[in-house]
Scaffold this motif. Structure first.
Motif, PDB file in Angstrom:
ATOM      1  N   PHE A  20       0.819  -1.210   0.000  1.00 30.14           N
ATOM      2  CA  PHE A  20       0.000   0.000   0.000  1.00 30.14           C
ATOM      3  C   PHE A  20       0.856   1.266   0.000  1.00 30.14           C
ATOM      4  CE2 PHE A  20      -2.453   3.469   1.841  1.00 30.14           C
ATOM      5  CZ  PHE A  20      -3.399   3.573   0.828  1.00 30.14           C
ATOM      6  N   ILE A  21       1.900   1.313   0.782  1.00 23.76           N
ATOM      7  CA  ILE A  21       2.746   2.512   0.808  1.00 23.76           C
ATOM      8  C   ILE A  21       3.407   2.719  -0.556  1.00 23.76           C
ATOM      9  CG2 ILE A  21       4.694   3.638   1.968  1.00 23.76           C
ATOM     10  CD1 ILE A  21       2.041   3.276   3.646  1.00 23.76           C
ATOM     11  N   SER A  22       3.601   1.634  -1.285  1.00 24.75           N
ATOM     12  CA  SER A  22       4.168   1.736  -2.634  1.00 24.75           C
ATOM     13  C   SER A  22       3.269   2.516  -3.585  1.00 24.75           C
ATOM     14  CB  SER A  22       4.426   0.343  -3.205  1.00 24.75           C
ATOM     15  OG  SER A  22       5.480  -0.282  -2.516  1.00 24.75           O
ATOM     16  N   THR A  23       1.975   2.568  -3.313  1.00 27.37           N
ATOM     17  CA  THR A  23       1.085   3.292  -4.219  1.00 27.37           C
ATOM     18  C   THR A  23       1.519   4.748  -4.365  1.00 27.37           C
ATOM     19  OG1 THR A  23      -0.496   3.827  -2.459  1.00 27.37           O
ATOM     20  CG2 THR A  23      -0.926   1.834  -3.751  1.00 27.37           C
ATOM     21  N   TYR A  24       1.879   5.377  -3.268  1.00 26.24           N
ATOM     22  CA  TYR A  24       2.332   6.767  -3.348  1.00 26.24           C
ATOM     23  C   TYR A  24       3.724   6.850  -3.959  1.00 26.24           C
ATOM     24  CZ  TYR A  24       4.362  11.236  -2.279  1.00 26.24           C
ATOM     25  OH  TYR A  24       5.019  12.429  -2.408  1.00 26.24           O
ATOM     26  N   PHE A 108      -3.142  11.642   3.321  1.00 31.32           N
ATOM     27  CA  PHE A 108      -4.016  11.180   4.396  1.00 31.32           C
ATOM     28  C   PHE A 108      -4.013   9.661   4.489  1.00 31.32           C
ATOM     29  CE2 PHE A 108      -7.907   9.759   6.334  1.00 31.32           C
ATOM     30  CZ  PHE A 108      -7.929  10.530   7.486  1.00 31.32           C
ATOM     31  N   THR A 109      -4.134   8.985   3.351  1.00 32.84           N
ATOM     32  CA  THR A 109      -4.229   7.527   3.384  1.00 32.84           C
ATOM     33  C   THR A 109      -2.926   6.881   3.834  1.00 32.84           C
ATOM     34  OG1 THR A 109      -3.733   7.317   1.012  1.00 32.84           O
ATOM     35  CG2 THR A 109      -6.061   7.448   1.646  1.00 32.84           C
ATOM     36  N   VAL A 110      -1.804   7.405   3.352  1.00 33.81           N
ATOM     37  CA  VAL A 110      -0.511   6.850   3.773  1.00 33.81           C
ATOM     38  C   VAL A 110      -0.274   7.119   5.256  1.00 33.81           C
ATOM     39  CG1 VAL A 110       1.999   7.116   3.509  1.00 33.81           C
ATOM     40  CG2 VAL A 110       0.559   6.844   1.485  1.00 33.81           C
ATOM     41  N   GLY A 111      -0.595   8.333   5.716  1.00 32.00           N
ATOM     42  CA  GLY A 111      -0.423   8.659   7.133  1.00 32.00           C
ATOM     43  C   GLY A 111      -1.280   7.791   8.034  1.00 32.00           C
ATOM     44  N   ALA A 112      -2.552   7.661   7.708  1.00 33.74           N
ATOM     45  CA  ALA A 112      -3.456   6.847   8.527  1.00 33.74           C
ATOM     46  C   ALA A 112      -3.085   5.364   8.452  1.00 33.74           C
ATOM     47  CB  ALA A 112      -4.903   7.056   8.080  1.00 33.74           C
ATOM     48  N   PHE A 113      -2.714   4.893   7.250  1.00 29.30           N
ATOM     49  CA  PHE A 113      -2.377   3.480   7.086  1.00 29.30           C
ATOM     50  C   PHE A 113      -1.143   3.117   7.906  1.00 29.30           C
ATOM     51  CE2 PHE A 113      -0.734  -0.380   5.317  1.00 29.30           C
ATOM     52  CZ  PHE A 113      -1.840  -1.089   4.892  1.00 29.30           C
ATOM     53  N   THR A 114      -0.111   3.962   7.879  1.00 30.40           N
ATOM     54  CA  THR A 114       1.116   3.620   8.617  1.00 30.40           C
ATOM     55  C   THR A 114       0.871   3.565  10.117  1.00 30.40           C
ATOM     56  OG1 THR A 114       1.854   5.934   8.531  1.00 30.40           O
ATOM     57  CG2 THR A 114       2.736   4.444   6.859  1.00 30.40           C
ATOM     58  N   VAL A 115       0.044   4.462  10.623  1.00 28.89           N
ATOM     59  CA  VAL A 115      -0.294   4.421  12.054  1.00 28.89           C
ATOM     60  C   VAL A 115      -1.094   3.155  12.358  1.00 28.89           C
ATOM     61  CG1 VAL A 115      -1.617   5.560  13.886  1.00 28.89           C
ATOM     62  CG2 VAL A 115      -0.191   6.917  12.364  1.00 28.89           C
ATOM     63  N   ALA A 116      -2.055   2.832  11.499  1.00 29.89           N
ATOM     64  CA  ALA A 116      -2.881   1.633  11.711  1.00 29.89           C
ATOM     65  C   ALA A 116      -2.043   0.362  11.615  1.00 29.89           C
ATOM     66  CB  ALA A 116      -4.024   1.602  10.701  1.00 29.89           C
ATOM     67  N   SER A 117      -1.132   0.326  10.657  1.00 33.32           N
ATOM     68  CA  SER A 117      -0.262  -0.838  10.485  1.00 33.32           C
ATOM     69  C   SER A 117       0.629  -1.044  11.709  1.00 33.32           C
ATOM     70  CB  SER A 117       0.589  -0.646   9.229  1.00 33.32           C
ATOM     71  OG  SER A 117       1.588  -1.614   9.132  1.00 33.32           O
ATOM     72  N   VAL A 141       8.108   0.437   5.398  1.00 29.58           N
ATOM     73  CA  VAL A 141       7.938   1.744   4.764  1.00 29.58           C
ATOM     74  C   VAL A 141       9.198   2.104   3.977  1.00 29.58           C
ATOM     75  CG1 VAL A 141       7.538   4.200   5.189  1.00 29.58           C
ATOM     76  CG2 VAL A 141       6.271   2.486   6.502  1.00 29.58           C
ATOM     77  N   ILE A 142      10.352   1.814   4.540  1.00 29.08           N
ATOM     78  CA  ILE A 142      11.613   2.109   3.864  1.00 29.08           C
ATOM     79  C   ILE A 142      11.749   1.291   2.577  1.00 29.08           C
ATOM     80  CG2 ILE A 142      14.140   1.950   4.069  1.00 29.08           C
ATOM     81  CD1 ILE A 142      13.678   2.558   7.117  1.00 29.08           C
ATOM     82  N   ILE A 143      11.319   0.041   2.618  1.00 30.81           N
ATOM     83  CA  ILE A 143      11.354  -0.800   1.408  1.00 30.81           C
ATOM     84  C   ILE A 143      10.488  -0.174   0.314  1.00 30.81           C
ATOM     85  CG2 ILE A 143      10.638  -3.028   0.431  1.00 30.81           C
ATOM     86  CD1 ILE A 143      11.505  -4.283   3.156  1.00 30.81           C
ATOM     87  N   ALA A 144       9.287   0.245   0.675  1.00 32.50           N
ATOM     88  CA  ALA A 144       8.399   0.880  -0.310  1.00 32.50           C
ATOM     89  C   ALA A 144       9.031   2.155  -0.866  1.00 32.50           C
ATOM     90  CB  ALA A 144       7.042   1.182   0.315  1.00 32.50           C
ATOM     91  N   LYS A 145       9.619   2.975   0.008  1.00 30.58           N
ATOM     92  CA  LYS A 145      10.267   4.213  -0.429  1.00 30.58           C
ATOM     93  C   LYS A 145      11.465   3.939  -1.328  1.00 30.58           C
ATOM     94  CE  LYS A 145       9.323   7.260   3.490  1.00 30.58           C
ATOM     95  NZ  LYS A 145       9.949   8.019   4.584  1.00 30.58           N
ATOM     96  N   VAL A 171      -1.466  -2.488  -7.217  1.00 28.76           N
ATOM     97  CA  VAL A 171      -0.744  -2.662  -5.947  1.00 28.76           C
ATOM     98  C   VAL A 171      -1.688  -2.455  -4.763  1.00 28.76           C
ATOM     99  CG1 VAL A 171       1.126  -1.707  -4.534  1.00 28.76           C
ATOM    100  CG2 VAL A 171       1.492  -2.109  -6.958  1.00 28.76           C
ATOM    101  N   ALA A 172      -2.578  -1.462  -4.855  1.00 28.90           N
ATOM    102  CA  ALA A 172      -3.549  -1.237  -3.769  1.00 28.90           C
ATOM    103  C   ALA A 172      -4.515  -2.407  -3.658  1.00 28.90           C
ATOM    104  CB  ALA A 172      -4.315   0.061  -4.008  1.00 28.90           C
ATOM    105  N   ALA A 173      -4.900  -2.978  -4.787  1.00 25.70           N
ATOM    106  CA  ALA A 173      -5.792  -4.153  -4.757  1.00 25.70           C
ATOM    107  C   ALA A 173      -5.098  -5.332  -4.076  1.00 25.70           C
ATOM    108  CB  ALA A 173      -6.224  -4.524  -6.172  1.00 25.70           C
ATOM    109  N   VAL A 174      -3.805  -5.501  -4.337  1.00 29.56           N
ATOM    110  CA  VAL A 174      -3.045  -6.567  -3.664  1.00 29.56           C
ATOM    111  C   VAL A 174      -3.036  -6.323  -2.152  1.00 29.56           C
ATOM    112  CG1 VAL A 174      -0.736  -7.571  -3.371  1.00 29.56           C
ATOM    113  CG2 VAL A 174      -1.634  -7.147  -5.671  1.00 29.56           C
ATOM    114  N   ALA A 175      -2.818  -5.068  -1.749  1.00 33.34           N
ATOM    115  CA  ALA A 175      -2.829  -4.739  -0.316  1.00 33.34           C
ATOM    116  C   ALA A 175      -4.193  -5.067   0.298  1.00 33.34           C
ATOM    117  CB  ALA A 175      -2.488  -3.263  -0.098  1.00 33.34           C
TER     118      ALA A 175
END
Length: 184
Positions: A20-24, A108-117, A141-145, A171-175
């Protein structure tokens, strides 16, 4: 939770975080190039790209409140569902408005997702695994970046901007599918 389920859930949430973080980060190097192509100046491009950071910072405490209300798994799902709006916005007739909204939603989605994860990882971890899980979660997160920008650039070079957008949808569908495999 049994150790087998604990590790299985953690590996799933780790994979979902990377995807999911890879989407951005697939779009991060591509959007400025696209904006240049559309004729925007560097100041406008930098300002629009900065919306991601602002939104992501705001989303983290808001995400925490949402997690307390809905739970971390639901917040991860909500983040992915909101993300699916962005491909429609990128192609809006008013490019600056669409791209600005896209980056606000990405942030917003990346910020909320990382906290939730991270919260999900902490909640499922036994005391022996807590620090290890948190460390690996931040590495996701570092791997995605680290990997995703090159993927976005290559998709755009070979197939065009739309291919990068479609890549993020896949990628989001896979997540999303990965999250469906999590046990409560």
């Amino acid at each position: 939770m049994k150790i087998h389920d604990e590790i299985k859930n953690f590996v799933i949430v780790l994979a979902a975080t990377i995807t999911f973080i890879s989407t951005y980060y697939i779009m991060m190097p591509v959007i400025p190039e696209h904006m240049l192509y559309l004729g925007f100046d560097n100041l406008t491009i930098g300002t629009v790209m900065g919306l991601f950071s602002i939104s992501s910072m705001i989303a983290r405490p808001v995400g925490g409140v949402m997690i307390n209300t809905y739970g971390s798994k639901k917040v991860m799902f909500i983040s992915i569902i909101l993300f699916f709006i962005t491909p429609l916005l990128i192609k809006m007739p008013s490019a600056i408005f669409g791209l600005s909204l896209t980056l606000l939603i990405y942030g917003f989605t990346v910020g909320a997702f990382t906290v939730a994860s991270a919260t999900f990882s902490a909640d499922i971890a036994s005391s022996e695994n807590l620090t290890r899980f948190m460390g690996y979660n931040s590495i996701a997160v570092i791997i995605a970046k680290g990997l995703s920008p090159a993927i976005g650039i290559k998709l755009t070079e070979v197939f065009g901007f739309t291919a990068a957008v479609l890549g993020t949808i896949i990628v989001a569908a896979v997540a999303m599918v990965l999250l469906l495999c999590l046990k409560d």
